[in-house]
Design a protein around this motif. Structure first.
Motif, PDB file in Angstrom:
ATOM      1  N   SER A  49      28.511  85.489  26.792  1.00 46.64           N
ATOM      2  CA  SER A  49      27.218  86.000  27.282  1.00 46.64           C
ATOM      3  C   SER A  49      26.121  84.950  27.169  1.00 46.64           C
ATOM      4  O   SER A  49      25.114  85.013  27.879  1.00 46.64           O
ATOM      5  N   ARG A  50      26.306  83.964  26.284  1.00 41.74           N
ATOM      6  CA  ARG A  50      25.331  82.870  26.155  1.00 41.74           C
ATOM      7  C   ARG A  50      25.247  82.028  27.412  1.00 41.74           C
ATOM      8  O   ARG A  50      24.233  81.391  27.672  1.00 41.74           O
ATOM      9  N   PRO A  96      30.936  92.828  18.893  1.00 39.79           N
ATOM     10  CA  PRO A  96      29.514  93.052  18.660  1.00 39.79           C
ATOM     11  C   PRO A  96      29.166  94.538  18.723  1.00 39.79           C
ATOM     12  O   PRO A  96      29.908  95.342  19.307  1.00 39.79           O
ATOM     13  N   THR A  97      28.037  94.897  18.155  1.00 38.98           N
ATOM     14  CA  THR A  97      27.631  96.305  18.123  1.00 38.98           C
ATOM     15  C   THR A  97      27.022  96.771  19.438  1.00 38.98           C
ATOM     16  O   THR A  97      27.083  97.949  19.769  1.00 38.98           O
ATOM     17  N   VAL A  98      26.453  95.844  20.207  1.00 38.59           N
ATOM     18  CA  VAL A  98      25.758  96.214  21.444  1.00 38.59           C
ATOM     19  C   VAL A  98      26.738  96.244  22.618  1.00 38.59           C
ATOM     20  O   VAL A  98      27.531  95.318  22.802  1.00 38.59           O
ATOM     21  N   SER A  99      26.688  97.319  23.406  1.00 38.43           N
ATOM     22  CA  SER A  99      27.520  97.408  24.610  1.00 38.43           C
ATOM     23  C   SER A  99      26.638  97.410  25.855  1.00 38.43           C
ATOM     24  O   SER A  99      25.477  97.818  25.814  1.00 38.43           O
ATOM     25  N   LEU A 100      27.212  96.943  26.950  1.00 42.95           N
ATOM     26  CA  LEU A 100      26.516  96.907  28.238  1.00 42.95           C
ATOM     27  C   LEU A 100      27.477  97.461  29.278  1.00 42.95           C
ATOM     28  O   LEU A 100      28.499  96.839  29.568  1.00 42.95           O
ATOM     29  N   ARG A 104      31.213  96.097  28.490  1.00 44.69           N
ATOM     30  CA  ARG A 104      31.532  94.914  27.716  1.00 44.69           C
ATOM     31  C   ARG A 104      30.602  94.862  26.510  1.00 44.69           C
ATOM     32  O   ARG A 104      29.521  95.467  26.516  1.00 44.69           O
ATOM     33  N   ARG A 105      31.025  94.160  25.457  1.00 45.56           N
ATOM     34  CA  ARG A 105      30.199  94.011  24.259  1.00 45.56           C
ATOM     35  C   ARG A 105      29.411  92.708  24.349  1.00 45.56           C
ATOM     36  O   ARG A 105      29.945  91.679  24.770  1.00 45.56           O
ATOM     37  N   ILE A 106      28.159  92.767  23.921  1.00 46.82           N
ATOM     38  CA  ILE A 106      27.265  91.624  23.999  1.00 46.82           C
ATOM     39  C   ILE A 106      26.755  91.274  22.603  1.00 46.82           C
ATOM     40  O   ILE A 106      26.234  92.138  21.892  1.00 46.82           O
ATOM     41  N   GLY A 134      32.524  89.328  28.390  1.00 46.65           N
ATOM     42  CA  GLY A 134      32.056  89.995  27.184  1.00 46.65           C
ATOM     43  C   GLY A 134      32.343  89.119  25.975  1.00 46.65           C
ATOM     44  O   GLY A 134      32.933  88.041  26.093  1.00 46.65           O
ATOM     45  N   ASP A 135      31.946  89.588  24.808  1.00 52.57           N
ATOM     46  CA  ASP A 135      32.036  88.805  23.582  1.00 52.57           C
ATOM     47  C   ASP A 135      32.956  89.486  22.571  1.00 52.57           C
ATOM     48  O   ASP A 135      33.036  90.716  22.519  1.00 52.57           O
ATOM     49  N   GLY A 136      33.626  88.699  21.746  1.00 53.96           N
ATOM     50  CA  GLY A 136      34.489  89.279  20.725  1.00 53.96           C
ATOM     51  C   GLY A 136      35.285  88.221  19.992  1.00 53.96           C
ATOM     52  O   GLY A 136      35.170  87.016  20.258  1.00 53.96           O
ATOM     53  N   ALA A 137      36.106  88.680  19.052  1.00 47.95           N
ATOM     54  CA  ALA A 137      36.963  87.789  18.273  1.00 47.95           C
ATOM     55  C   ALA A 137      38.232  88.514  17.872  1.00 47.95           C
ATOM     56  O   ALA A 137      38.236  89.725  17.649  1.00 47.95           O
ATOM     57  N   GLY A 138      39.313  87.772  17.785  1.00 46.73           N
ATOM     58  CA  GLY A 138      40.583  88.291  17.294  1.00 46.73           C
ATOM     59  C   GLY A 138      41.279  87.207  16.495  1.00 46.73           C
ATOM     60  O   GLY A 138      41.015  86.013  16.695  1.00 46.73           O
TER      61      GLY A 138
END
Length: 332
Positions: free
Chosen positions: A147-148, A19-23, A48-50, A162-166
């Motif tokens: 994050s949901r 995701p584009t947003v980081s925390l 982490r990315r949110i 955090g959120d992501g995909a691979g």
């Protein structure tokens, strides 16, 4: 076209998306009583990315497109898509949505749920379809948006995820590059890490009540999960190495599920694997569940760290409790 039995498996492409947003940890201090030093020293995570706007399907599709491009095939070459996720956009599954987005018109698609072990379980599952000659080109995706389901007032869990995909492309090959794997489950400890259904009784008519609801936030017994991982992960890696007829010193890279830096360090130390062979990117992404292994793999490949023919030992572990390991050589 049906392949002959005994065909090998090669992992020929990888891709990832975040995701584009980081925390970062400093921002988390505005939500809960914590600090950067506390989080970093206990987990190794700095940010982490949110997914503020992205869906699981969004991230998974981009990761898949990148993996397909690296493998040098087109979406219409795919026979099967397996999406490892615990946070599908649709409770009925999100793999078919990704198949449509990719234009993978010949591929059958389904979700697989094994939490943070999901990618390794999906890798092993995909290999069976290839080795039996049923399919030639399989896309395996690990994607989660935890994050949901985080309680952002619980500092024990909100700092972790955090959120992501691979994704990876697996193909039939004359030489077998998936050298060995081992999968495990132990339901006696399932309460140690949960994203549990939250029922709400609703009376339809007299004497007939249904249970409506959603899900509770993630709950975790951190000490039990740490103890479980440090004990079981080295064991399952050793079993996978045994199946591959290999020793620890033949490993070029160790890619563990990116849960906690202390776990990564403890497993490497127990197996006598040097720190410079351990791939770690959780400082930037946190625990991305089923996405964490392919996300770390793709990053290392694109940085030129992992090269063709390198031997990679990987292990996922988490809710269920489930854990598994796989040994493979990168590339054709």
């Amino acid at each position: 076209m049906i392949q002959q039995l005994g065909v090998g498996v090669a992992i020929t492409g990888s891709g990832s998306a975040i995701p584009t947003v980081s925390l970062d940890n400093h921002q988390l201090c505005e939500l809960v009583e914590t600090n950067d030093e506390w989080i970093t020293s206990r987990t190794g995570i700095r940010e982490r990315r949110i997914a503020a706007t992205e869906s699981v399907s969004d991230l998974a599709t981009v990761a898949a497109q990148n993996a397909i491009a690296m493998a040098g095939i087109s979406p219409t070459d795919l026979d099967l898509i397996i999406l490892a996720t615990s946070t599908a956009d649709d409770l009925f599954g999100s793999a078919s949505s990704i198949q449509f987005r990719l234009g993978a018109t010949k591929a059958v698609a389904f979700d697989l749920t094994a939490a943070c072990s999901g990618f390794v379980f999906a890798l092993a599952t995909a290999s069976q379809f290839i080795r039996t000659g049923v399919y030639q080109n399989v896309l395996v995706i690990g994607a989660d948006i935890l994050s949901r389901w985080v309680d952002w007032s619980d500092r024990k869990t909100c700092v972790l995820f955090g959120d992501g995909a691979g994704a990876v492309v697996m193909q039939a090959s004359t030489s077998d590059r998936l050298l060995g794997f081992e999968l495990k489950s132990d339901g006696t400890q399932h309460q140690s890490l949960n994203l549990a259904y939250k029922p709400q009784p609703k009376e339809l008519v007299a004497d007939v009540t249904v249970q409506e609801g959603s899900y509770q936030p993630i709950t975790m017994n951190g000490k039990e999960i740490y103890r479980f991982a440090v004990q079981k992960v080295p064991e399952v890696l050793e079993k996978a190495l045994f199946r591959a007829n290999m020793s620890v010193d033949q490993i070029d890279w160790l890619i563990l599920h990116q849960a906690n830096q202390r776990i990564l360090d403890a497993v490497a130390q127990r197996l006598n694997i040097p720190a410079d062979k351990v791939i770690s990117n959780l400082a930037n992404y946190g625990n991305t569940s089923a996405a964490s292994i392919p996300l770390a793999l793709d990053e290392a490949v694109r940085e030129g760290k992992i090269k063709q023919g390198d031997v990679i030992a990987t292990s996922g572990f988490g809710a269920g409790l489930t854990w598994g390991a796989a040994i493979f050589q990168w590339g054709r």
